[in-house]
Scaffold this motif. Structure first.
Motif, PDB file in Angstrom:
ATOM      1  N   ASP A 122       0.754  -1.241  -0.031  1.00 42.19           N
ATOM      2  CA  ASP A 122       0.058  -0.195   0.071  1.00 42.19           C
ATOM      3  C   ASP A 122       0.696   1.273   0.059  1.00 42.19           C
ATOM      4  OD1 ASP A 122       0.897  -0.073   2.472  1.00 42.19           O
ATOM      5  OD2 ASP A 122      -0.781  -0.191   3.611  1.00 42.19           O
ATOM      6  N   ARG A 123       2.179   1.085   0.056  1.00 39.51           N
ATOM      7  CA  ARG A 123       2.948   2.208  -0.099  1.00 39.51           C
ATOM      8  C   ARG A 123       3.586   2.655  -1.656  1.00 39.51           C
ATOM      9  NH1 ARG A 123       5.452  -0.589   3.822  1.00 39.51           N
ATOM     10  NH2 ARG A 123       7.427  -0.885   2.690  1.00 39.51           N
ATOM     11  N   MET A 124       2.817   2.036  -2.454  1.00 40.04           N
ATOM     12  CA  MET A 124       2.976   2.120  -3.721  1.00 40.04           C
ATOM     13  C   MET A 124       3.161   3.604  -4.299  1.00 40.04           C
ATOM     14  SD  MET A 124       3.788   0.362  -6.548  1.00 40.04           S
ATOM     15  CE  MET A 124       3.729   0.906  -8.461  1.00 40.04           C
ATOM     16  N   PRO A 125       4.006   4.214  -4.832  1.00 42.07           N
ATOM     17  CA  PRO A 125       4.423   5.512  -5.211  1.00 42.07           C
ATOM     18  C   PRO A 125       3.057   5.501  -6.546  1.00 42.07           C
ATOM     19  CG  PRO A 125       6.304   4.525  -5.179  1.00 42.07           C
ATOM     20  CD  PRO A 125       5.383   3.338  -5.037  1.00 42.07           C
ATOM     21  N   ILE A 126       2.798   6.904  -6.998  1.00 41.93           N
ATOM     22  CA  ILE A 126       1.800   7.205  -7.597  1.00 41.93           C
ATOM     23  C   ILE A 126       2.599   7.766  -8.943  1.00 41.93           C
ATOM     24  CG2 ILE A 126       0.012   8.833  -8.143  1.00 41.93           C
ATOM     25  CD1 ILE A 126      -0.498   9.185  -5.074  1.00 41.93           C
ATOM     26  N   ASP A 127       1.886   7.061 -10.126  1.00 37.14           N
ATOM     27  CA  ASP A 127       2.519   7.396 -11.406  1.00 37.14           C
ATOM     28  C   ASP A 127       1.796   8.628 -11.826  1.00 37.14           C
ATOM     29  OD1 ASP A 127       3.267   7.676 -14.029  1.00 37.14           O
ATOM     30  OD2 ASP A 127       2.214   5.680 -14.857  1.00 37.14           O
ATOM     31  N   LEU A 128       2.601   9.642 -12.280  1.00 35.81           N
ATOM     32  CA  LEU A 128       2.182  11.082 -12.577  1.00 35.81           C
ATOM     33  C   LEU A 128       2.284  11.244 -13.895  1.00 35.81           C
ATOM     34  CD1 LEU A 128       3.419  13.301  -9.541  1.00 35.81           C
ATOM     35  CD2 LEU A 128       1.173  12.028  -9.911  1.00 35.81           C
ATOM     36  N   ALA A 336       5.172   9.860  -7.477  1.00 33.35           N
ATOM     37  CA  ALA A 336       5.096  10.755  -6.105  1.00 33.35           C
ATOM     38  C   ALA A 336       4.891   9.663  -5.073  1.00 33.35           C
ATOM     39  CB  ALA A 336       3.882  11.821  -6.613  1.00 33.35           C
ATOM     40  N   HIS A 337       5.460  10.157  -3.856  1.00 39.54           N
ATOM     41  CA  HIS A 337       4.828   9.488  -2.638  1.00 39.54           C
ATOM     42  C   HIS A 337       3.295   9.348  -2.498  1.00 39.54           C
ATOM     43  CE1 HIS A 337       4.296   9.009   1.657  1.00 39.54           C
ATOM     44  NE2 HIS A 337       5.323   8.747   1.676  1.00 39.54           N
ATOM     45  N   HIS A 338       2.867   8.019  -2.190  1.00 38.40           N
ATOM     46  CA  HIS A 338       1.560   7.683  -2.127  1.00 38.40           C
ATOM     47  C   HIS A 338       0.744   8.778  -1.335  1.00 38.40           C
ATOM     48  CE1 HIS A 338       2.863   5.721   1.717  1.00 38.40           C
ATOM     49  NE2 HIS A 338       1.669   5.579   1.899  1.00 38.40           N
ATOM     50  N   ALA A 343      -1.664  15.818   1.028  1.00 37.41           N
ATOM     51  CA  ALA A 343      -0.716  16.771   1.507  1.00 37.41           C
ATOM     52  C   ALA A 343      -0.793  18.003   0.853  1.00 37.41           C
ATOM     53  CB  ALA A 343       0.687  16.427   1.683  1.00 37.41           C
ATOM     54  N   ASP A 344      -0.933  18.235  -0.415  1.00 37.78           N
ATOM     55  CA  ASP A 344      -0.916  19.243  -1.164  1.00 37.78           C
ATOM     56  C   ASP A 344      -1.628  19.106  -2.410  1.00 37.78           C
ATOM     57  OD1 ASP A 344      -0.343  21.738  -2.532  1.00 37.78           O
ATOM     58  OD2 ASP A 344       0.918  22.551  -0.817  1.00 37.78           O
ATOM     59  N   GLY A 345      -2.660  19.231  -2.646  1.00 37.16           N
ATOM     60  CA  GLY A 345      -3.250  18.904  -4.059  1.00 37.16           C
ATOM     61  C   GLY A 345      -2.754  20.049  -5.114  1.00 37.16           C
ATOM     62  N   ARG A 346      -2.558  21.203  -4.859  1.00 37.31           N
ATOM     63  CA  ARG A 346      -1.872  22.204  -5.762  1.00 37.31           C
ATOM     64  C   ARG A 346      -0.774  21.585  -6.277  1.00 37.31           C
ATOM     65  NH1 ARG A 346       0.069  28.139  -5.217  1.00 37.31           N
ATOM     66  NH2 ARG A 346      -0.408  28.824  -7.371  1.00 37.31           N
ATOM     67  N   LEU A 347       0.087  21.179  -5.285  1.00 41.99           N
ATOM     68  CA  LEU A 347       1.567  20.740  -5.637  1.00 41.99           C
ATOM     69  C   LEU A 347       1.518  19.576  -6.654  1.00 41.99           C
ATOM     70  CD1 LEU A 347       4.830  20.291  -5.372  1.00 41.99           C
ATOM     71  CD2 LEU A 347       3.989  19.203  -3.237  1.00 41.99           C
ATOM     72  N   MET A 348       0.310  18.722  -6.376  1.00 44.52           N
ATOM     73  CA  MET A 348       0.218  17.363  -7.245  1.00 44.52           C
ATOM     74  C   MET A 348      -0.238  17.878  -8.566  1.00 44.52           C
ATOM     75  SD  MET A 348       0.596  14.337  -5.886  1.00 44.52           S
ATOM     76  CE  MET A 348      -0.444  13.415  -6.851  1.00 44.52           C
ATOM     77  N   GLU A 349      -1.169  18.773  -8.575  1.00 35.91           N
ATOM     78  CA  GLU A 349      -1.705  19.328 -10.027  1.00 35.91           C
ATOM     79  C   GLU A 349      -0.267  20.020 -10.668  1.00 35.91           C
ATOM     80  OE1 GLU A 349      -4.217  19.983 -13.097  1.00 35.91           O
ATOM     81  OE2 GLU A 349      -4.376  18.833 -11.239  1.00 35.91           O
ATOM     82  N   PHE A 350       0.438  20.582 -10.191  1.00 32.78           N
ATOM     83  CA  PHE A 350       1.648  21.160 -10.583  1.00 32.78           C
ATOM     84  C   PHE A 350       2.651  20.057 -11.317  1.00 32.78           C
ATOM     85  CE2 PHE A 350       6.401  21.668 -10.006  1.00 32.78           C
ATOM     86  CZ  PHE A 350       6.510  22.235 -11.127  1.00 32.78           C
ATOM     87  N   LEU A 351       2.985  19.104 -10.369  1.00 31.54           N
ATOM     88  CA  LEU A 351       3.703  17.889 -10.756  1.00 31.54           C
ATOM     89  C   LEU A 351       3.268  17.302 -12.082  1.00 31.54           C
ATOM     90  CD1 LEU A 351       4.810  16.713  -7.201  1.00 31.54           C
ATOM     91  CD2 LEU A 351       6.247  17.927  -8.944  1.00 31.54           C
ATOM     92  N   GLU A 352       1.697  17.029 -11.948  1.00 25.15           N
ATOM     93  CA  GLU A 352       1.126  16.313 -13.168  1.00 25.15           C
ATOM     94  C   GLU A 352       1.337  17.019 -14.492  1.00 25.15           C
ATOM     95  OE1 GLU A 352      -2.807  15.328 -11.855  1.00 25.15           O
ATOM     96  OE2 GLU A 352      -2.302  13.409 -10.932  1.00 25.15           O
ATOM     97  N   VAL A 393       1.627  25.925 -13.523  1.00 26.28           N
ATOM     98  CA  VAL A 393       1.277  26.308 -12.320  1.00 26.28           C
ATOM     99  C   VAL A 393      -0.090  26.450 -11.858  1.00 26.28           C
ATOM    100  CG1 VAL A 393       1.584  28.008 -10.450  1.00 26.28           C
ATOM    101  CG2 VAL A 393       3.656  27.423 -12.048  1.00 26.28           C
ATOM    102  N   PRO A 394      -0.882  25.711 -11.302  1.00 26.13           N
ATOM    103  CA  PRO A 394      -2.183  25.899 -11.017  1.00 26.13           C
ATOM    104  C   PRO A 394      -2.453  27.293 -10.367  1.00 26.13           C
ATOM    105  CG  PRO A 394      -1.557  23.885 -10.015  1.00 26.13           C
ATOM    106  CD  PRO A 394      -0.080  24.901 -10.333  1.00 26.13           C
ATOM    107  N   PHE A 395      -3.735  27.797 -10.730  1.00 28.57           N
ATOM    108  CA  PHE A 395      -4.315  28.671  -9.857  1.00 28.57           C
ATOM    109  C   PHE A 395      -4.632  28.490  -8.459  1.00 28.57           C
ATOM    110  CE2 PHE A 395      -6.138  29.950 -14.052  1.00 28.57           C
ATOM    111  CZ  PHE A 395      -5.502  31.193 -14.361  1.00 28.57           C
ATOM    112  N   ASP A 396      -4.457  29.675  -7.395  1.00 25.08           N
ATOM    113  CA  ASP A 396      -4.820  29.050  -5.929  1.00 25.08           C
ATOM    114  C   ASP A 396      -6.189  28.063  -5.806  1.00 25.08           C
ATOM    115  OD1 ASP A 396      -2.325  30.237  -5.238  1.00 25.08           O
ATOM    116  OD2 ASP A 396      -3.490  32.142  -4.696  1.00 25.08           O
TER     117      ASP A 396
END
Length: 451
Positions: A122-128, A336-338, A343-352, A393-396
């Motif tokens: 269940d610690r499988m990283p997420i493919d972005l 990305a870490h599972h 932790a931060d949806g905006r960060l995830m959106e940027f990475l994607e 970079v996503p909007f706020d």
């Protein structure tokens, strides 16, 4: 492993270091940690992401000391920190795992995604998804012999048929093995040419029994000078080694299984040798020869090699280790870490969204030859190319799945005009997708009754 601060770039309106926030994963507060991978293009994109996450998204960001393989980098995201990653074994699980790794090669996952998932559970990283460009490894021909052959007789050395010894004599545009000192070269017995499994497959595909010999009861490549020799000759030039074109590989002979099949099947007059990294990385600057190389990379960028075009890749044949056709391109991914989505949806959106193309990354790699650091190169590109990356970079109020818009008081908001940022949707609510004039976002809506 040591951590370093991301490069202080000074982008316009950068969030000051003192005001940058940390991530909250579960009950822990931590900086955003990028697991770097130990090759030039991966270093560049890691610094690029680090500058944006720290100065634009306002997150305290650190770069973790590089890992030597994609497998090791992805395993670190799962909290697996054993020293050896030759097999998928997690060892002691740690909670100080990094949060993202960039430019992981699919081909480096030894047992595929299924093997990785089985090891980490269940610690499988997420493919972005892809970083935007593919990886590619093959046979390369440098500029000098390519130009000479084209000017001399209109021979296109970037096409495999131009090497067919039945019809052409391409060796006259290259140095011979006598021009290449053997210091820094590996004896055949120290390379994959002495892998009995590989050589048995070579025999099965080509039937070239004259190119192999028995050593301790196992088939191995028959090199000039035996087990202490440095060169294996293909059938097209075996009787006259001075007419062989030197081909240089490195590592343990990363590409010899492919090049031996190619050379024999397509009548290419090659002398196959393997050098230490120092020998391999310098030889193209002192001799005209063929090379194993890959993209993106900067090792031979100054001698402008181009790939030799082989027959179109046949995936069915390759699955049976019949490697007579071109190598397939490899997807280079972001992982990305599972727990990062919570932790931060905006960060995830940027990475994607992060995605650059081959031309951009190769242009940046060219600059590494001029004494600039990865941080300097990434910073200069970001300052000069805002239009190329600002859409990452996503909007706020671009809220990722699992998140919803909130106002300045921290209450859920139903539209952007009332919203200032995003928050994780609490139990009793769900993240509902919506689209407006600015694009897609999410709101936290009450769960339907009895669900």
């Amino acid at each position: 492993h040591a951590l370093e601060l991301s490069h202080d770039c000074g982008l316009p309106e950068a969030v000051p270091a003192a005001l940058r926030r940390r991530l909250i994963l579960g009950s822990q507060e931590a900086p955003f940690i990028i697991q770097t991978l130990d090759w030039p293009s991966a270093h560049l994109v890691a610094h690029m992401v680090a500058i944006i996450t720290s100065e634009v998204l306002g997150i305290e960001t650190l770069l973790r000391e590089p890992e030597p393989s994609s497998t090791a980098g992805i395993m670190r995201l799962a909290g697996c920190f054993q020293e050896a990653v030759m097999e998928y074994a997690c060892g002691e699980h740690r909670t100080d795992a990094p949060h993202v790794t960039l430019e992981a090669w699919d081909s480096d996952l030894m047992d595929g995604i299924a093997g990785l998932r089985k090891a980490v559970g269940d610690r499988m990283p997420i493919d972005l998804g892809s970083v935007g460009y593919d990886g590619f490894e093959t046979l390369y021909v440098p500029r000098a012999p390519r130009v000479s052959a084209l000017a001399g007789e209109g021979l296109a050395l970037e096409f495999y048929r131009s090497y067919n010894r039945t019809w052409h004599n391409p060796a006259k545009y290259f140095n011979t093995i006598n021009d290449i000192p053997t210091d820094g070269m590996l004896e055949c017995r120290r390379t994959k040419m002495y892998s009995s499994a590989m050589i048995e497959q070579y025999l099965k595909v080509t039937g070239d029994y004259d190119g192999v010999e028995l050593a301790n009861g196992n088939f191995v490549a028959k090199c000039q000078g035996g087990e202490s020799g440095f060169w294996w000759f293909s059938p097209a030039c075996r009787g006259q080694p001075e007419t062989c074109i030197p081909f240089m590989d490195s590592g343990n002979g990363w590409f010899v299984d492919v090049i031996m099949q190619w050379a024999t099947a397509h009548r290419m007059p090659l002398a196959v040798g393997v050098g230490t990294w120092a020998k391999y990385a310098s030889i193209a600057y002192s001799a005209d020869l063929l090379l194993y190389w890959w993209s993106p990379d900067n090792t031979f960028i100054d001698v402008a090699p181009v790939p030799v075009k082989m027959p179109r890749h046949n995936a069915d044949q390759w699955s049976d280790s019949v490697k007579l056709t071109d190598v397939a391109k490899v997807t280079l991914r972001k992982w990305a870490h599972h727990d990062l989505p919570t932790a931060d949806g905006r960060l995830m959106e940027f990475l994607e969204r992060f995605s650059i193309n081959t031309q951009q990354v190769m242009g940046l790699l060219m600059q590494t030859k001029h004494g600039k650091t990865n941080g300097q190169i990434a910073c200069e590109w970001l300052k000069a190319s805002t239009d190329d990356w600002i859409s990452w970079v996503p909007f706020d109020t671009d809220c990722a799945p699992g998140w919803g818009m909130i106002n300045q008081a921290g209450d859920y908001a139903e539209n952007r005009s009332a919203a200032s940022s995003c928050a994780w949707c609490l139990p009793g609510t769900y993240s509902k997708a919506m689209r407006d004039a600015q694009g897609f976002t999410h709101v936290c809506a009450p769960c339907p009754v009895a669900t």
